[in-house]
Every structure is written in C-alpha cells, then in structure tokens.
Design a protein around this motif. Structure first.
Motif, mmCIF file in Angstrom:
data_model
loop_
_atom_site.group_PDB
_atom_site.id
_atom_site.type_symbol
_atom_site.label_atom_id
_atom_site.label_comp_id
_atom_site.label_asym_id
_atom_site.label_seq_id
_atom_site.Cartn_x
_atom_site.Cartn_y
_atom_site.Cartn_z
ATOM 1 N N GLY A 16 55.455 40.627 34.833
ATOM 2 C CA GLY A 16 55.235 39.405 34.066
ATOM 3 C C GLY A 16 53.806 39.203 33.611
ATOM 4 O O GLY A 16 53.494 38.194 32.970
ATOM 5 N N VAL A 17 52.908 40.133 33.929
ATOM 6 C CA VAL A 17 51.506 40.013 33.506
ATOM 7 C C VAL A 17 51.344 40.671 32.136
ATOM 8 O O VAL A 17 51.494 41.887 32.014
ATOM 9 N N PRO A 18 51.059 39.892 31.088
ATOM 10 C CA PRO A 18 50.942 40.472 29.741
ATOM 11 C C PRO A 18 49.859 41.552 29.667
ATOM 12 O O PRO A 18 48.753 41.377 30.189
ATOM 13 N N LYS A 19 50.180 42.649 29.006
ATOM 14 C CA LYS A 19 49.228 43.750 28.894
ATOM 15 C C LYS A 19 48.010 43.371 28.058
ATOM 16 O O LYS A 19 46.926 43.930 28.238
ATOM 17 N N SER A 20 48.198 42.447 27.115
ATOM 18 C CA SER A 20 47.118 42.107 26.192
ATOM 19 C C SER A 20 46.198 41.002 26.708
ATOM 20 O O SER A 20 45.283 40.577 26.003
ATOM 21 N N LEU A 21 46.415 40.528 27.931
ATOM 22 C CA LEU A 21 45.520 39.509 28.491
ATOM 23 C C LEU A 21 44.104 40.065 28.618
ATOM 24 O O LEU A 21 43.927 41.251 28.914
ATOM 25 N N PRO A 22 43.080 39.230 28.422
ATOM 26 C CA PRO A 22 41.713 39.672 28.723
ATOM 27 C C PRO A 22 41.629 40.111 30.187
ATOM 28 O O PRO A 22 42.325 39.564 31.050
ATOM 29 N N ALA A 23 40.804 41.105 30.456
ATOM 30 C CA ALA A 23 40.774 41.743 31.775
ATOM 31 C C ALA A 23 40.522 40.748 32.910
ATOM 32 O O ALA A 23 41.133 40.847 33.986
ATOM 33 N N LEU A 24 39.628 39.781 32.689
ATOM 34 C CA LEU A 24 39.304 38.838 33.757
ATOM 35 C C LEU A 24 40.518 37.963 34.091
ATOM 36 O O LEU A 24 40.859 37.761 35.254
ATOM 37 N N PHE A 68 35.208 37.655 51.191
ATOM 38 C CA PHE A 68 33.769 37.716 50.956
ATOM 39 C C PHE A 68 33.184 38.999 51.538
ATOM 40 O O PHE A 68 32.300 39.622 50.926
ATOM 41 N N GLU A 69 33.696 39.413 52.679
ATOM 42 C CA GLU A 69 33.239 40.677 53.279
ATOM 43 C C GLU A 69 33.610 41.853 52.379
ATOM 44 O O GLU A 69 32.863 42.833 52.285
ATOM 45 N N LYS A 70 34.776 41.738 51.724
ATOM 46 C CA LYS A 70 35.185 42.782 50.783
ATOM 47 C C LYS A 70 34.241 42.814 49.587
ATOM 48 O O LYS A 70 33.887 43.902 49.092
ATOM 49 N N VAL A 71 33.817 41.651 49.119
ATOM 50 C CA VAL A 71 32.846 41.574 48.030
ATOM 51 C C VAL A 71 31.559 42.295 48.427
ATOM 52 O O VAL A 71 31.015 43.099 47.657
ATOM 53 N N GLY A 73 33.699 47.541 38.373
ATOM 54 C CA GLY A 73 35.014 46.922 38.209
ATOM 55 C C GLY A 73 35.563 46.416 39.526
ATOM 56 O O GLY A 73 36.154 45.325 39.594
ATOM 57 N N ASP A 74 35.363 47.195 40.595
ATOM 58 C CA ASP A 74 35.827 46.775 41.919
ATOM 59 C C ASP A 74 35.117 45.501 42.377
ATOM 60 O O ASP A 74 35.723 44.619 42.995
ATOM 61 N N VAL A 75 33.817 45.414 42.074
ATOM 62 C CA VAL A 75 33.056 44.211 42.445
ATOM 63 C C VAL A 75 33.625 42.999 41.719
ATOM 64 O O VAL A 75 33.855 41.944 42.318
ATOM 65 N N LEU A 76 33.846 43.141 40.411
ATOM 66 C CA LEU A 76 34.397 42.030 39.637
ATOM 67 C C LEU A 76 35.772 41.622 40.165
ATOM 68 O O LEU A 76 36.077 40.439 40.303
ATOM 69 N N PHE A 77 36.613 42.600 40.452
ATOM 70 C CA PHE A 77 37.959 42.321 40.942
ATOM 71 C C PHE A 77 37.914 41.561 42.265
ATOM 72 O O PHE A 77 38.666 40.602 42.468
ATOM 73 N N SER A 78 37.013 41.982 43.150
ATOM 74 C CA SER A 78 36.903 41.315 44.452
ATOM 75 C C SER A 78 36.307 39.918 44.310
ATOM 76 O O SER A 78 36.693 38.988 45.023
ATOM 77 N N MET A 79 35.392 39.736 43.353
ATOM 78 C CA MET A 79 34.827 38.409 43.111
ATOM 79 C C MET A 79 35.884 37.445 42.563
ATOM 80 O O MET A 79 35.942 36.268 42.941
ATOM 81 N N ILE A 80 36.726 37.974 41.681
ATOM 82 C CA ILE A 80 37.815 37.154 41.134
ATOM 83 C C ILE A 80 38.776 36.756 42.244
ATOM 84 O O ILE A 80 39.268 35.621 42.300
ATOM 85 N N ASN A 81 39.031 37.676 43.148
ATOM 86 C CA ASN A 81 39.901 37.376 44.290
ATOM 87 C C ASN A 81 39.271 36.305 45.185
ATOM 88 O O ASN A 81 39.962 35.398 45.678
ATOM 89 N N PRO A 86 38.177 31.663 37.861
ATOM 90 C CA PRO A 86 36.987 32.424 37.459
ATOM 91 C C PRO A 86 36.722 32.399 35.965
ATOM 92 O O PRO A 86 35.572 32.396 35.532
ATOM 93 N N GLU A 87 37.780 32.385 35.156
ATOM 94 C CA GLU A 87 37.604 32.316 33.699
ATOM 95 C C GLU A 87 36.916 31.022 33.306
ATOM 96 O O GLU A 87 35.974 31.013 32.514
ATOM 97 N N THR A 88 37.371 29.912 33.889
ATOM 98 C CA THR A 88 36.771 28.608 33.601
ATOM 99 C C THR A 88 35.335 28.561 34.093
ATOM 100 O O THR A 88 34.439 28.045 33.404
ATOM 101 N N ALA A 89 35.103 29.092 35.294
ATOM 102 C CA ALA A 89 33.753 29.084 35.864
ATOM 103 C C ALA A 89 32.783 29.870 34.989
ATOM 104 O O ALA A 89 31.663 29.423 34.715
#
Length: 258
Positions: A134-142, A166-169, A193-201, A210-213
């Motif tokens: 259900g996650v659209p492929k064309s969504l912005p990456a963030l 946070f420890e994962k970040v 990319g891994d850093v960004l993904f963990s920060m979003i998590n 995160p998008e709004t922030a």
C-alpha cells in the motif's frame, strides 16, 4: 455550519458544474485521467502548505480544488463506463466499514495501536501479499520511509522503546563516519541513507512527523536568509561583498526574531 441537506445540495451543484464544463469547455473536454495526475499532486502539496501555515481559509480553498479533481476523475470514469462518483463514495464506505470491525462488528480494541494493527491485518486478508504493497512507489523518499515504518510497526515489527531507536541512530552515525574516513562515495551514500531512515524512525517514536518538521525548518531558514538579504540590501551591499562574520551578525538578528 451547514445542514446535511445543504451539504448534499452543494455537492450536487459541483457535479452539475462539472457536467457543464466537461460538455462545453475546450480545456475540460480535453482532459484525461493521465493528464490530471500531475495537477492533482500539485493541489495536494498546496493543501499541505496551507496546513503548515495554519491558514484555514486557504485549507478550505485547496480542499475545494482536490474535491474538484475527485469529481473530475469520476466524471471521466462515468464516460468510459468504469465508475462514477457513487461508485467512488460507496467503495470507500465499504472499505471503512470492513476495516472498522470494532465499530461495525464485534471486535474489541483497547487503543489506537490495536486499530492500526487490525487495519493492516485486514488488508492482508483482503489479498495483499505484503503490508508494504500500500506504499505508493512515487512518494517522496522521506514520506515513503515514514509510511514503510508505520506499516511494518502495524504488524508488530518495531522497537519497544525510543531509547533503542536513538541508540540505532548513534550506531548509524558511527558507521557513516567510518565510511567517510574510508572515502567510498557509494558506501557513504548508503550509510547516509541509513542515518536518515533511522532518524525518521526516531521521529515516529517521538510523535513527530519528519516531513512536517523538515518543512518547518525550511520555512524558518528561508525567512532568516531573506532577512539577511534585505539587511545587506539596506546597507547597499550584496551578500557576495560581505564576510561570513558580517553575515553572522544579521543571521543572529534574524534568529532573535523567530
């Protein structure tokens, strides 16, 4: 606020206007579902801007634009015999009723997390092979990263405490620094990319979108930089003529103003 009868009358009016435009306006007659796609995406982003600005008058206007698009797609669908506005409305009603058995059935839930978990499980029972379908492929990456994390968390694949995230970040930041020292651009990009993904998590665990922030920070930076530009112009200077120390003076002034 308007009565239900007045609301239905307003929607009927929009349907009537759409019928006339589709029949008589050269531009409207020419449109297809494909040609409207990019315009619809643009309208959704404009709604997002209005929401971030807390401009409710503009939110109302942008919702009208999006509603027009829904009616437009439905009109085109009726012309091809595939669907009309009634099919669209009934389809979402049926989906909502089916996916809210705690309201329309005998399922018991204790909290919001139970609702989200049931939602994802019901979608799998409907024939989806993966919760990520259900996650659209064309969504912005963030935004896509946020939705991916929400989806998998909905079926229990998640951390237990914010501190773990946070420890994962911190772990990912360490791995990024290591690859920066090594100098391999592909590996640096991967770890970044891994850093960004963990920060979003982590943002999800903090209850922050995160998008709004990030967009709020974009707006804040833009406002401060434009203050810097104006201040330089008022002094008869261009930014290229100013030192970083001079710029910092105006930048700090801008920060004090918010």
């Amino acid at each position: 606020m308007h009565s239900r009868q007045e609301q239905l009358k307003a929607v009927d009016r929009l349907l009537t206007v759409m019928d006339k435009l589709r029949a008589q306006c050269p531009w409207d007659k020419k449109q297809t579902i494909a040609s409207l796609r990019h315009l619809t995406i643009e309208e959704v982003y404009e709604l997002g801007d209005a929401i971030l600005d807390n401009d409710l008058e503009e939110v109302k206007n942008e919702l009208g634009d999006i509603l027009l698009h829904i009616v437009f797609y439905s009109k085109i669908g009726s012309e091809t015999g595939d669907f009309d506005i009634a099919d669209v409305a009934n389809a979402i009603c049926e989906k909502l009723i089916h996916r809210h058995p705690h309201i329309y059935g005998d399922v018991t839930v204790n909290n919001e997390e139970d609702v989200k978990r049931n939602w994802e499980l019901l979608k799998l029972k409907e024939g989806k092979k993966s919760v990520l379908e259900g996650v659209p492929k064309s969504l912005p990456a963030l935004v896509k990263a946020s939705r991916i994390q929400e989806k998998v968390a909905g079926v229990g694949f998640d951390w237990e405490q914010p501190q773990q995230v946070f420890e994962k970040v911190q772990e990912e930041l360490g791995e990024l620094q290591e690859e920066v020292r090594e100098g391999d651009k592909d590996k640096i990009a991967s770890e970044f990319g891994d850093v960004l993904f963990s920060m979003i998590n982590y943002a999800r665990f903090l209850g922050i979108d995160p998008e709004t922030a990030l967009e709020r920070t974009n707006k804040k930076f833009t406002k401060r930089f434009q203050y810097l530009e104006k201040s330089a112009s008022d002094k008869g200077k261009s930014l290229q003529e100013m030192s970083l120390d001079e710029m910092d003076v105006y930048w700090n002034e801008a920060k004090k103003q918010g």
